[in-house]
Design an enzyme around this catalytic site. Structure first.
Site, PDB file in Angstrom:
ATOM      1  N   PHE A 179      28.295  25.648  34.677  1.00 22.12           N
ATOM      2  CA  PHE A 179      26.973  25.474  35.266  1.00 22.12           C
ATOM      3  C   PHE A 179      25.892  25.887  34.276  1.00 22.12           C
ATOM      4  O   PHE A 179      26.082  26.780  33.450  1.00 22.12           O
ATOM      5  CB  PHE A 179      26.841  26.335  36.513  1.00 22.12           C
ATOM      6  CG  PHE A 179      27.617  25.840  37.702  1.00 22.12           C
ATOM      7  CD1 PHE A 179      28.091  24.554  37.768  1.00 22.12           C
ATOM      8  CD2 PHE A 179      27.866  26.685  38.777  1.00 22.12           C
ATOM      9  CE1 PHE A 179      28.796  24.101  38.867  1.00 22.12           C
ATOM     10  CE2 PHE A 179      28.574  26.254  39.884  1.00 22.12           C
ATOM     11  CZ  PHE A 179      29.046  24.958  39.926  1.00 22.12           C
ATOM     12  N   HIS A 212      41.509  24.621  38.812  1.00 26.01           N
ATOM     13  CA  HIS A 212      40.391  25.063  37.976  1.00 26.01           C
ATOM     14  C   HIS A 212      40.147  26.536  38.290  1.00 26.01           C
ATOM     15  O   HIS A 212      39.667  26.881  39.368  1.00 26.01           O
ATOM     16  CB  HIS A 212      39.153  24.232  38.290  1.00 26.01           C
ATOM     17  CG  HIS A 212      37.976  24.542  37.406  1.00 26.01           C
ATOM     18  ND1 HIS A 212      38.016  25.524  36.431  1.00 26.01           N
ATOM     19  CD2 HIS A 212      36.720  24.013  37.358  1.00 26.01           C
ATOM     20  CE1 HIS A 212      36.846  25.570  35.818  1.00 26.01           C
ATOM     21  NE2 HIS A 212      36.044  24.660  36.361  1.00 26.01           N
ATOM     22  N   GLU A 271      32.563  14.690  29.206  1.00 25.20           N
ATOM     23  CA  GLU A 271      33.501  15.232  28.226  1.00 25.20           C
ATOM     24  C   GLU A 271      34.155  14.139  27.399  1.00 25.20           C
ATOM     25  O   GLU A 271      34.315  14.286  26.179  1.00 25.20           O
ATOM     26  CB  GLU A 271      34.571  16.071  28.923  1.00 25.20           C
ATOM     27  CG  GLU A 271      35.495  16.772  27.933  1.00 25.20           C
ATOM     28  CD  GLU A 271      36.405  17.783  28.568  1.00 25.20           C
ATOM     29  OE1 GLU A 271      36.957  18.617  27.827  1.00 25.20           O
ATOM     30  OE2 GLU A 271      36.591  17.744  29.811  1.00 25.20           O
ATOM     31  N   CYS A 285      32.251  28.922  34.389  1.00 24.87           N
ATOM     32  CA  CYS A 285      33.555  28.427  33.931  1.00 24.87           C
ATOM     33  C   CYS A 285      33.781  28.523  32.426  1.00 24.87           C
ATOM     34  O   CYS A 285      34.822  28.090  31.938  1.00 24.87           O
ATOM     35  CB  CYS A 285      33.745  26.989  34.404  1.00 24.87           C
ATOM     36  SG  CYS A 285      33.542  26.832  36.193  1.00 24.87           S
ATOM     37  N   LYS A 293      44.549  21.085  34.259  1.00 29.77           N
ATOM     38  CA  LYS A 293      44.119  21.578  35.567  1.00 29.77           C
ATOM     39  C   LYS A 293      44.889  21.014  36.765  1.00 29.77           C
ATOM     40  O   LYS A 293      44.967  21.680  37.805  1.00 29.77           O
ATOM     41  CB  LYS A 293      42.618  21.359  35.736  1.00 29.77           C
ATOM     42  CG  LYS A 293      41.783  22.347  34.909  1.00 29.77           C
ATOM     43  CD  LYS A 293      40.295  22.162  35.154  1.00 29.77           C
ATOM     44  CE  LYS A 293      39.473  23.279  34.492  1.00 29.77           C
ATOM     45  NZ  LYS A 293      39.541  23.248  33.027  1.00 29.77           N
ATOM     46  N   HIS A 352      38.607  20.378  29.202  1.00 29.48           N
ATOM     47  CA  HIS A 352      38.142  21.042  30.422  1.00 29.48           C
ATOM     48  C   HIS A 352      38.614  20.223  31.621  1.00 29.48           C
ATOM     49  O   HIS A 352      39.143  20.783  32.579  1.00 29.48           O
ATOM     50  CB  HIS A 352      36.618  21.169  30.392  1.00 29.48           C
ATOM     51  CG  HIS A 352      36.053  22.038  31.460  1.00 29.48           C
ATOM     52  ND1 HIS A 352      36.420  23.360  31.621  1.00 29.48           N
ATOM     53  CD2 HIS A 352      35.132  21.789  32.439  1.00 29.48           C
ATOM     54  CE1 HIS A 352      35.755  23.887  32.640  1.00 29.48           C
ATOM     55  NE2 HIS A 352      34.969  22.949  33.161  1.00 29.48           N
TER      56      HIS A 352
END
Length: 401
Positions: free
Chosen positions: A390, A324, A301, A162, A319, A290
């Site tokens: 990830f 996403h 975050e 991502c 999002k 994010h």
């Protein structure tokens, strides 16, 4: 301060619409009906929410190599029509050998081999349907761009989950700094795929409702699809451009799929971007978060934002309106930041309201989520866009005046 690299107005398509003006209008004035949709076709026995692009896409050009024909590349091709004039201008000015291509993706054309895998599962044999290996290469989107526009510079793909789209912009800037090219087509593209969707379903992080970032009631993400692409150069005269002021990255390597809980790696990426740009935390007027809507990402975050910026910097997760978009997310959210900074796209200086239920998770730092009426707090518009992935991959871009 790094002010030598300029991003053209981006090409954008997502569930929210086509073209940057449509995205900015809908972010500032969220539609009464969500652009995301419920579908039961992706995960057996479950109805989940996705951000799909449902419009017809433009046809591939005649003579395109079969190995580059995939829906992923077709979504990219459709969006690139928005910046073809910039690409043609760069080709005339610099030559095809001096234009690089760096594109991020996580799905690429993997779905083009679904028929083969179904055949093998049913027949127990690999004979009968050929493997289309070239279509699922992570370099396929970049290879596609180079072929359709006749470019002969450096060309490669980035797949860091991502953060792929954000990392592509960073790599583009590094190529320019190294003098290896004079312009870079960069960004990200990902399409809805049973491979990634069922992978996230196995992690139990998909939501059956609209994502609800930073809420006490958040329960997961909505996967979407999108393309966002820029032309990055040292020149400021490719139509309307904005400088890529800085960028920063870090790698936690904390866990294969879970973020580091204390957010130290994310905070390090924010701080690296500020240092690279020659800015302080107080110079940032908006953060495009994010903000996935998962329990762990939002906790990490918000801790990182609070540690670096305090709780007063306006912040938003976009999002809930786009989904996403995985490998495209970093580029898409940089494009939305570009549009919010632009005085042509956003003359009134408004900021998009956070789309959520308003029920704050009191266990998270109380960062300042935007609401209706929020505006750029400083005369000079400078914003940050954060992406996390990830394996502890963290990336932050700063775009501004």
């Amino acid at each position: 301060m790094n002010t030598s690299f300029h991003l053209t107005r981006p090409a954008v398509i997502s569930a929210l619409g086509e073209g940057l003006p449509a995205h900015i209008e809908r972010l500032l004035n969220p539609p009464a009906e969500t652009p995301l949709s419920v579908s039961d076709q992706w995960v057996a026995g479950k109805s989940l929410v996705f951000g799909a692009v449902n419009q017809p896409l433009r046809r591939f050009p005649e003579g395109l190599s079969e190995s580059l024909r995939s829906r992923n590349n077709q979504l990219l091709w459709h969006a690139l029509a928005q910046i073809e004039d910039d690409i043609a201008q760069a080709k005339r000015r610099f030559g095809a050998e001096r234009i690089a291509v760096v594109m991020g993706t996580s799905t690429s054309g993997a779905d083009e081999n679904m028929a083969l895998f179904r055949w093998v599962a049913g027949q127990g044999s690999w004979a009968g349907i050929p493997l289309k290996q070239a279509q699922q290469l992570m370099s396929a989107p970049a290879d596609f761009v180079a072929e359709v526009y006749g470019l002969h510079g450096l060309c490669y793909g980035i797949s860091t989950a991502c953060t792929s789209g954000a990392r592509a912009l960073m790599s583009a800037a590094r190529l320019l700094r190294a003098g290896l090219c004079d312009a870079v087509i960069c960004g990200g593209v990902d399409t809805l795929s049973p491979l990634t969707i069922n992978g996230f379903a196995a992690l139990e992080v998909l939501s059956d409702g609209i994502a609800n970032p930073f809420s006490a009631n958040r329960n997961g993400i909505n996967i979407g699809e999108a393309t966002a692409a820029f032309l990055l150069t040292r020149e400021a005269d490719f139509g309307e451009t904005l400088p890529l002021l800085g960028y920063g990255a870090s790698s936690d390597a904390y866990h294969m799929s879970s973020p580091r809980p204390d957010g130290l790696g994310a905070a390090a990426a924010f701080e690296a971007a500020l240092q690279h740009a020659g800015l302080t935390a107080g110079d940032i007027g908006w953060i495009n978060l994010h903000g996935t809507g998962t329990l762990l990402n939002d906790s990490m975050e918000s801790a990182a934002v609070a540690a670096v910026f305090g709780n007063e910097t306006p912040s938003t997760s976009t999002k809930p309106l786009t989904g996403h978009t995985l490998g495209a997310a970093g580029a898409l959210e940089a494009a939305l930041l570009w549009g919010m900074v632009s005085r042509r796209c956003n003359p009134e200086g408004r900021l998009p309201p956070q789309v959520w239920d308003g029920k704050r998770d009191t266990g998270l730092p109380p960062i300042q989520l935007t609401q209706a009426g929020s505006r750029w707090p400083h005369p000079r518009r400078i914003g940050a866009s954060s992406s996390f992935a990830f394996g502890g991959s963290n990336a932050v871009l700063i775009i501004g005046e």
